[in-house]
Design an enzyme around this catalytic site. Sequence first.
Site, mmCIF file in Angstrom:
data_model
loop_
_atom_site.group_PDB
_atom_site.id
_atom_site.type_symbol
_atom_site.label_atom_id
_atom_site.label_comp_id
_atom_site.label_asym_id
_atom_site.label_seq_id
_atom_site.Cartn_x
_atom_site.Cartn_y
_atom_site.Cartn_z
ATOM 1 N N LYS A 1 -1.361 -7.622 3.779
ATOM 2 C CA LYS A 1 -1.372 -7.477 5.243
ATOM 3 C C LYS A 1 -2.650 -6.745 5.682
ATOM 4 C CE LYS A 1 3.635 -7.727 5.391
ATOM 5 N NZ LYS A 1 4.947 -7.118 5.476
ATOM 6 N N GLN B 1 7.648 -1.507 6.274
ATOM 7 C CA GLN B 1 7.824 -2.439 5.159
ATOM 8 C C GLN B 1 9.215 -2.287 4.552
ATOM 9 O OE1 GLN B 1 5.743 -4.892 4.296
ATOM 10 N NE2 GLN B 1 7.041 -5.556 2.614
ATOM 11 N N ASP C 1 7.426 -7.182 13.889
ATOM 12 C CA ASP C 1 8.357 -7.936 13.032
ATOM 13 C C ASP C 1 9.468 -8.615 13.840
ATOM 14 O OD1 ASP C 1 7.838 -7.946 10.236
ATOM 15 O OD2 ASP C 1 8.262 -5.804 10.136
HETATM 16 N N1 GUN Z 1 9.773 -7.273 3.445
HETATM 17 C C1 GUN Z 1 9.802 -8.572 3.095
HETATM 18 N N2 GUN Z 1 9.445 -9.354 4.151
HETATM 19 C C2 GUN Z 1 9.185 -8.520 5.165
HETATM 20 C C3 GUN Z 1 8.782 -8.736 6.521
HETATM 21 O O1 GUN Z 1 8.595 -9.855 7.000
HETATM 22 N N3 GUN Z 1 8.611 -7.596 7.264
HETATM 23 C C4 GUN Z 1 8.834 -6.354 6.765
HETATM 24 N N4 GUN Z 1 8.655 -5.319 7.582
HETATM 25 N N5 GUN Z 1 9.213 -6.124 5.523
HETATM 26 C C5 GUN Z 1 9.388 -7.204 4.732
#
Ligand code: GUN
Length: 286
Positions: free
Chosen positions: A54, A98, A121
């Site tokens: 990211k 996360q 998200d």
């Molecule tokens: N963990 C796995 N996929 C995601 C996601 O799309 N967003 C977040 N915040 N954590 C994750």
Amino acid sequence: MSAVIIDGKALAAKIKDKVKEDVEALVRKQRIIPHLAVILIGSDPASQTYVRGKEKACEKVGIKSTVIKREIDITEAEILDLIDELNEDKTVHGILLQLPIPKHLDANKIISRIDPTKDVDGFTPTNVAKLTSGYPGLVPCTPLGIMKILDEYNIQIEGKRCVVIGRSQIVGKPMALLLLKANGTVTICHSKTKELEKVAKEADILVAATGKPKMVDINFVKKGAVLIDVGISKVDDKLLGDIDFESVKEVAGYITPVPGGVGPMTIACLLENTVSCYKSILGEKS
Ligand code: GUN
């Protein structure tokens, strides 16, 4: 005939180019750089890899990212304080926690604390409610990326039988809502579903988000079905999806590979969502 292999990487690259152009124009006008804050708790290797991905993606399109690392034994009060600080911080436009987070922390309570306008998200109750009621809002990145794939490949959803295996907040539930909004006939399956293979075999569009490598094989697949593989598991240093690619590739109509299918689209949509947050905070039209 072999399935068409969907190139998620190429589509993601196209979206990222557009985000980069948008960011350049917005920064020229506003003189403020879009800024994503990522909270990473503990040292789970997979989460660390995702967060690095990211960070790199943000850098490539001109979005500033700050990764805030916290020890695994952080208290709920401390993480809530951190979120309050980021909510108040005018230089931060997007906040991402996360997942998964350690078990002693109440994920729902913590996510609910994120300002919905910074919720890149789309996980806060406000944005979930908007998605449920068909109101514009921030949509979770993985299902959003899948909808963009279906659109890019001109795959019709209306009237189609759509089966989603997995009922997570991150993928399964929002995926089902988006397919429903597009007039698909949607079934959500999960670990307690009876005759899973039979249900899956009815699908014109099958989304596998189980986290169980190679679980979906030829017995789950109708001829010509569109197969979307959300899984990504590391087994003996190899990345495997939830779908047994070799087993289904001659039967399916379309299939997303792992890696190079859904994964890159999730990141591209995260960048888009960050820019959406920035625009709404700064009063720019989207
Ligand atoms: N963990 C796995 N996929 C995601 C996601 O799309 N967003 C977040 N915040 N954590 C994750």
